[in-house]
Design a protein around this motif. Sequence first.
Motif, PDB file in Angstrom:
ATOM      1  N   ASP A 102       0.842  -1.191   0.000  1.00 19.25           N
ATOM      2  CA  ASP A 102       0.000   0.000   0.000  1.00 19.25           C
ATOM      3  C   ASP A 102       0.883   1.249   0.000  1.00 19.25           C
ATOM      4  N   ASN A 103       0.261   2.403  -0.136  1.00 19.21           N
ATOM      5  CA  ASN A 103       1.023   3.657  -0.225  1.00 19.21           C
ATOM      6  C   ASN A 103       1.834   3.945   1.034  1.00 19.21           C
ATOM      7  N   ALA A 104       1.320   3.577   2.199  1.00 18.07           N
ATOM      8  CA  ALA A 104       2.054   3.794   3.450  1.00 18.07           C
ATOM      9  C   ALA A 104       3.343   2.968   3.466  1.00 18.07           C
ATOM     10  N   MET A 105       3.239   1.719   3.027  1.00 20.72           N
ATOM     11  CA  MET A 105       4.418   0.847   2.970  1.00 20.72           C
ATOM     12  C   MET A 105       5.425   1.389   1.960  1.00 20.72           C
ATOM     13  N   LYS A 106       4.954   1.819   0.796  1.00 24.05           N
ATOM     14  CA  LYS A 106       5.848   2.382  -0.217  1.00 24.05           C
ATOM     15  C   LYS A 106       6.574   3.611   0.317  1.00 24.05           C
ATOM     16  N   LYS A 107       5.865   4.417   1.084  1.00 22.80           N
ATOM     17  CA  LYS A 107       6.482   5.616   1.672  1.00 22.80           C
ATOM     18  C   LYS A 107       7.578   5.210   2.658  1.00 22.80           C
ATOM     19  N   GLN A 108       7.299   4.220   3.488  1.00 25.12           N
ATOM     20  CA  GLN A 108       8.293   3.750   4.452  1.00 25.12           C
ATOM     21  C   GLN A 108       9.494   3.126   3.746  1.00 25.12           C
ATOM     22  N   LEU A 109       9.240   2.350   2.699  1.00 26.32           N
ATOM     23  CA  LEU A 109      10.339   1.739   1.943  1.00 26.32           C
ATOM     24  C   LEU A 109      11.213   2.807   1.293  1.00 26.32           C
ATOM     25  N   ALA A 110      10.586   3.855   0.778  1.00 27.32           N
ATOM     26  CA  ALA A 110      11.346   4.938   0.135  1.00 27.32           C
ATOM     27  C   ALA A 110      12.224   5.673   1.137  1.00 27.32           C
ATOM     28  N   GLU A 111      11.856   5.621   2.408  1.00 20.12           N
ATOM     29  CA  GLU A 111      12.647   6.286   3.444  1.00 20.12           C
ATOM     30  C   GLU A 111      13.725   5.376   4.019  1.00 20.12           C
ATOM     31  N   THR A 112      13.390   4.092   4.240  1.00 26.70           N
ATOM     32  CA  THR A 112      14.335   3.230   4.951  1.00 26.70           C
ATOM     33  C   THR A 112      14.561   1.862   4.323  1.00 26.70           C
ATOM     34  N   GLY A 113      13.925   1.572   3.212  1.00 29.68           N
ATOM     35  CA  GLY A 113      14.117   0.276   2.554  1.00 29.68           C
ATOM     36  C   GLY A 113      15.465   0.233   1.850  1.00 29.68           C
ATOM     37  N   VAL A 114      16.248  -0.787   2.116  1.00 33.35           N
ATOM     38  CA  VAL A 114      17.588  -0.909   1.534  1.00 33.35           C
ATOM     39  C   VAL A 114      17.624  -2.087   0.571  1.00 33.35           C
ATOM     40  N   VAL A 115      18.066  -1.798  -0.642  1.00 36.61           N
ATOM     41  CA  VAL A 115      18.226  -2.832  -1.658  1.00 36.61           C
ATOM     42  C   VAL A 115      19.711  -3.163  -1.741  1.00 36.61           C
ATOM     43  N   ARG A 116      20.014  -4.446  -1.689  1.00 38.13           N
ATOM     44  CA  ARG A 116      21.396  -4.914  -1.835  1.00 38.13           C
ATOM     45  C   ARG A 116      21.462  -5.835  -3.048  1.00 38.13           C
ATOM     46  N   VAL A 117      22.395  -5.520  -3.926  1.00 31.66           N
ATOM     47  CA  VAL A 117      22.585  -6.325  -5.124  1.00 31.66           C
ATOM     48  C   VAL A 117      24.016  -6.842  -5.116  1.00 31.66           C
ATOM     49  N   THR A 118      24.169  -8.138  -5.306  1.00 32.86           N
ATOM     50  CA  THR A 118      25.487  -8.749  -5.440  1.00 32.86           C
ATOM     51  C   THR A 118      25.488  -9.507  -6.755  1.00 32.86           C
ATOM     52  N   CYS A 119      26.510  -9.258  -7.546  1.00 37.52           N
ATOM     53  CA  CYS A 119      26.628  -9.991  -8.805  1.00 37.52           C
ATOM     54  C   CYS A 119      28.098 -10.228  -9.124  1.00 37.52           C
ATOM     55  N   THR A 120      28.328 -11.330  -9.803  1.00 36.81           N
ATOM     56  CA  THR A 120      29.676 -11.698 -10.220  1.00 36.81           C
ATOM     57  C   THR A 120      29.895 -11.191 -11.635  1.00 36.81           C
ATOM     58  N   LEU A 121      31.111 -10.730 -11.887  1.00 40.02           N
ATOM     59  CA  LEU A 121      31.467 -10.258 -13.220  1.00 40.02           C
ATOM     60  C   LEU A 121      32.380 -11.280 -13.877  1.00 40.02           C
ATOM     61  N   THR A 122      32.007 -11.671 -15.091  1.00 39.86           N
ATOM     62  CA  THR A 122      32.800 -12.608 -15.868  1.00 39.86           C
ATOM     63  C   THR A 122      32.986 -12.021 -17.260  1.00 39.86           C
ATOM     64  N   ASP A 123      34.236 -11.894 -17.682  1.00 42.28           N
ATOM     65  CA  ASP A 123      34.544 -11.350 -19.007  1.00 42.28           C
ATOM     66  C   ASP A 123      33.842 -10.014 -19.259  1.00 42.28           C
ATOM     67  N   ASN A 124      33.905  -9.142 -18.261  1.00 44.09           N
ATOM     68  CA  ASN A 124      33.359  -7.779 -18.373  1.00 44.09           C
ATOM     69  C   ASN A 124      31.837  -7.758 -18.576  1.00 44.09           C
ATOM     70  N   MET A 125      31.173  -8.791 -18.048  1.00 46.96           N
ATOM     71  CA  MET A 125      29.716  -8.873 -18.119  1.00 46.96           C
ATOM     72  C   MET A 125      29.192  -9.367 -16.775  1.00 46.96           C
ATOM     73  N   ILE A 126      27.962  -8.977 -16.458  1.00 51.95           N
ATOM     74  CA  ILE A 126      27.325  -9.469 -15.235  1.00 51.95           C
ATOM     75  C   ILE A 126      26.848 -10.894 -15.486  1.00 51.95           C
ATOM     76  N   ASP A 127      27.251 -11.804 -14.615  1.00 48.56           N
ATOM     77  CA  ASP A 127      26.840 -13.206 -14.699  1.00 48.56           C
ATOM     78  C   ASP A 127      25.443 -13.314 -14.082  1.00 48.56           C
ATOM     79  N   SER A 128      24.450 -13.510 -14.921  1.00 54.48           N
ATOM     80  CA  SER A 128      23.066 -13.503 -14.443  1.00 54.48           C
ATOM     81  C   SER A 128      22.798 -14.610 -13.429  1.00 54.48           C
ATOM     82  N   ALA A 129      23.447 -15.745 -13.572  1.00 55.36           N
ATOM     83  CA  ALA A 129      23.207 -16.861 -12.659  1.00 55.36           C
ATOM     84  C   ALA A 129      23.613 -16.547 -11.223  1.00 55.36           C
ATOM     85  N   SER A 130      24.573 -15.657 -11.060  1.00 58.07           N
ATOM     86  CA  SER A 130      25.069 -15.372  -9.713  1.00 58.07           C
ATOM     87  C   SER A 130      24.535 -14.063  -9.135  1.00 58.07           C
ATOM     88  N   THR A 131      23.512 -13.501  -9.742  1.00 61.28           N
ATOM     89  CA  THR A 131      22.945 -12.242  -9.259  1.00 61.28           C
ATOM     90  C   THR A 131      22.008 -12.505  -8.084  1.00 61.28           C
TER      91      THR A 131
END
Length: 164
Positions: A102-131
């Motif tokens: 809901d909009n209240a949750m979206k507002k809270q996420l926009a303030e304190t929600g943290v997205v973490r992305v980890t990916c492996t790079l192989t031959d100068n490309m992002i390895d989709s399997a390890s994302t």
Amino acid sequence: MTKVASITCLCALLAGCGDRLSEIKDAASGINSAANSAASAVSRDVHAIRAIDINYKDTSFTVNDLFKTILRDVRWDYDAEKNELHVKGTWQAPLFSDQTWDNAMKKQLAETGVVRVTCTLTDNMIDSASTNVTLVFNDETILEMTGEDALHHLYDTYLQKQTP
């Protein structure tokens, strides 16, 4: 006599301004040093990785474009031993727009929600399997995606933000 008094007052004012000017110069120098430190905190490896081109659904963009578009307050780290890129940022819509928040949750996420992305790079490309993508809210992982689905979700979110 009036001229002497005026000159004395002017000298006193200018002497005070000189001290203040010196303080302003010192403060500006400190700001410049802090900016230089921040700029050098991101390794050269990360700068090269941010420039990697991505071609997805007939659209070209860089790794930097991707994350700067879909996240706010982006932070970068690269583990050269594992060839892993770690990106952390604050959530913003439309990332994970398929969720029924809901909009209240979206507002809270926009303030304190943290997205973490980890990916492996192989031959100068992002390895989709390890994302791996996680959304953390109130110190709890509330959403996690892995593999090609996760990477394509990030790419699709980027394309969605590019469409007016």
